[in-house]
Scaffold this active site. Structure first.
Site, PDB file in Angstrom:
ATOM      1  N   GLY A 145      36.544  40.421  47.869  1.00 44.20           N
ATOM      2  CA  GLY A 145      35.860  40.940  46.676  1.00 44.20           C
ATOM      3  C   GLY A 145      35.062  42.053  46.876  1.00 44.20           C
ATOM      4  O   GLY A 145      34.687  42.402  45.608  1.00 44.20           O
ATOM      5  N   CYS A 201      55.753  52.090  25.425  1.00 47.01           N
ATOM      6  CA  CYS A 201      55.699  51.941  23.962  1.00 47.01           C
ATOM      7  C   CYS A 201      54.513  50.919  23.451  1.00 47.01           C
ATOM      8  O   CYS A 201      54.715  49.797  23.086  1.00 47.01           O
ATOM      9  CB  CYS A 201      56.998  51.688  23.016  1.00 47.01           C
ATOM     10  SG  CYS A 201      58.167  52.741  23.470  1.00 47.01           S
TER      11      CYS A 201
HETATM   12  C1  LIG Z   1      42.140  38.064  45.340  1.00 44.49           C
HETATM   13  C2  LIG Z   1      41.738  37.372  46.400  1.00 44.49           C
HETATM   14  C3  LIG Z   1      40.786  37.774  47.518  1.00 44.49           C
HETATM   15  C4  LIG Z   1      40.809  39.341  47.774  1.00 44.49           C
HETATM   16  O1  LIG Z   1      39.870  39.946  46.770  1.00 44.49           O
HETATM   17  P1  LIG Z   1      39.577  41.602  46.786  1.00 44.49           P
HETATM   18  O2  LIG Z   1      38.608  41.855  45.459  1.00 44.49           O
HETATM   19  O3  LIG Z   1      40.826  42.305  46.836  1.00 44.49           O
HETATM   20  O4  LIG Z   1      38.866  41.609  48.212  1.00 44.49           O
HETATM   21  C5  LIG Z   1      40.242  37.085  48.541  1.00 44.49           C
HETATM   22  N1  LIG Z   1      40.546  35.884  48.504  1.00 44.49           N
HETATM   23  C6  LIG Z   1      41.080  35.112  47.530  1.00 44.49           C
HETATM   24  C7  LIG Z   1      41.172  33.756  47.343  1.00 44.49           C
HETATM   25  C8  LIG Z   1      41.614  35.649  46.486  1.00 44.49           C
HETATM   26  O5  LIG Z   1      42.102  35.226  45.273  1.00 44.49           O
END
Ligand SMILES: *Cc1c(COP(=O)(O)O)cnc(C)c1O
Length: 456
Positions: free
Chosen positions: A258, A363
């Site tokens: 994240g 479109c």
């Molecule tokens: C999408 C996701 C990640 C990665 O998130 P980023 O924002 O790309 O770092 C990690 N763990 C889970 C469970 C996810 O769904």
């Protein structure tokens, strides 16, 4: 009202001089490492994604180096960019993989990520997907609900196995990110509710096919504020103490991904500050840590390169119509996302900038990359690039409008290679079949009569 984003001339000019350490201008020409972007464009044709191997490596190292003392398991979140060549780069650096489908599991294994470094996440794993993960002998399955917990136990038992699972906790914190990529509030579909975690863990300890080994959390994506992490992690640490107090061994903690990146003017947490936070909260608990970073490892390592098809001077707007579209890069349409737009050849010093809308040919009005953006005066045939397109770019591309999937190219030093080729139109059309009963029918044009010229 639309928030107007104005960049001052000095920042714009600064942005033009150096896009990043790996995409730089030399004598006015944009390079990816040692390769002129225009040379790749001539060889591959636009639009295409262009990745820098050195940039992936640098991003990974920066993250991993922040956690040197902990030696965590860093499972690259495959969904951010699942090209096999990209996965191989991370695998060679020692990364594991966080996968969310059987397809991603197969990709990770094909890229030689060791199964004991793979974590399977996601709210809707099917029995077949769970079976594939158990058969592969992966590190851990992150379970997001009680029904899923029972399913994993059944599937593993049927194989005579005991699957190691972590309970993914929904800590009910607001990650202050875009609503479509927030995952850690109780209104979101993800994870077991905080208050249900202890009973889920207890159930897991009784089911024959699973062994609860720890907890997992992932609060959202493009998180640019460290405080939501603090709140979520403190709640998780509290749960570890509670579970241990009840006699459950809790050995592992998966802190998800994240961490945001700077697309525009965001100030995402520095890996070192994030590491300190983790250390302060979890250090005393002696847990084996895992992370699932995706975007932060890949976004800055990619460009989407495109060519100007037309410039349309409207009375209200100047439209720069490019050959890339929302089906190739959906982030602006889906998340109102910002991508810097950089020319592949710098304009003359002192050349004018003017506001323009940069749009694709699809479109849909949503097929807009930038609105009222101060840009060089692009002309037909000019090549430009969207910066920071290495994450959630090619992986989210589709063939909408029967456009061909956009190719991906990887640069390393002075080499480049196509790592996903542009399919042919024949390949695209061959996915469809016209059923036999439509083929056999003799042409019946009565519903739509076309009179032959001269017919009575
Ligand atoms: C999408 C996701 C990640 C990665 O998130 P980023 O924002 O790309 O770092 C990690 N763990 C889970 C469970 C996810 O769904």
């Amino acid at each position: 009202m639309r928030r107007r984003r104005r960049r001052t001339y000095p920042t714009l000019i600064r942005g033009l001089i150096q896009v990043s350490n790996f995409f730089t201008y030399r004598h006015g020409e944009l390079f990816a490492e040692e390769v002129p972007v225009a040379r790749v464009a001539a060889a591959v044709d636009t639009p295409f994604y262009l990745y820098s191997a050195a940039a992936f490596t640098a991003q990974y190292r920066e993250f991993a180096d922040a956690f040197l003392p902990e030696e965590p398991l860093i499972c690259y979140a495959v969904k951010a960019n699942s090209n096999l060549a990209v996965l191989r780069i991370f695998a060679d650096l020692g990364a594991g993989a966080d996968v969310v489908s059987e397809g991603e599991l197969r990709r990770a294994l094909a890229a030689r990520v060791p199964p004991e470094r793979i974590i399977f996440s996601g709210v809707g794993k099917t029995a077949a997907e769970i079976a594939a993960a158990v058969a592969a002998g992966i590190h851990q399955i992150n379970v997001e609900s009680i029904p899923e917990l029972r399913r994993v136990s059944e599937v593993a038992s049927a194989q005579g196995q005991v699957a190691r699972i972590a309970i993914r906790v929904n800590p009910d914190v607001d990650a202050h990110t875009h609503a479509k990529i927030s995952t850690g509030r109780k209104e979101n579909k993800f994870g077991v509710e905080f208050g249900e975690t202890v009973s889920a863990y207890n159930l897991a300890s009784q089911l024959p096919g699973v062994e609860p080994i720890g907890l997992a959390v992932h609060i959202g994506s493009q998180v640019t504020d460290i405080e939501p992490y603090r709140r979520a992690f403190e709640r998780l640490a509290e749960l570890v103490r509670e579970l241990r107090g009840l006699g459950f061994p809790v050995a592992r903690m998966d802190l998800g991904g994240g961490i945001g990146v700077r697309y525009d003017a965001e100030r995402p947490p520095e890996p070192l500050n994030y590491a300190k936070l983790v250390r302060d909260i979890f250090g005393p608990l002696g847990l084996a840590l895992a992370f699932e970073p995706g975007r932060v490892l890949t976004a800055p390592a990619g460009l989407l390169v495109t060519k100007v098809v037309y410039v349309k001077e409207g009375s209200a707007r100047r439209f720069v119509i490019v050959d890339a579209a929302m089906n190739d890069l959906i982030r602006p349409a889906l998340y109102d996302a910002w991508h810097d737009i950089v020319p592949v050849r710098l304009p003359e010093k002192g050349a004018a900038l003017a506001p323009a809308d940069v749009v694709g040919p699809v479109c849909e009005t949503g097929d807009t990359f930038a609105v009222d953006r101060q840009l060089p005066l692009f002309a037909e045939g000019d090549i430009l690039a969207f910066a920071d397109a290495g994450a959630y770019g090619a992986v989210m591309s589709t063939t909408y409008n029967s456009r061909l999937l956009v190719p991906e190219v990887l640069v390393s030093h002075e080499h480049f290679a196509v790592v996903r080729a542009r399919p042919s139109y024949e390949a695209l059309l061959s996915l469809d079949t016209i059923p036999e009963w439509l083929c056999q029918r003799s042409p019946d044009r009565s519903a739509n009569p076309v009179r032959k010229r001269g017919a009575a």
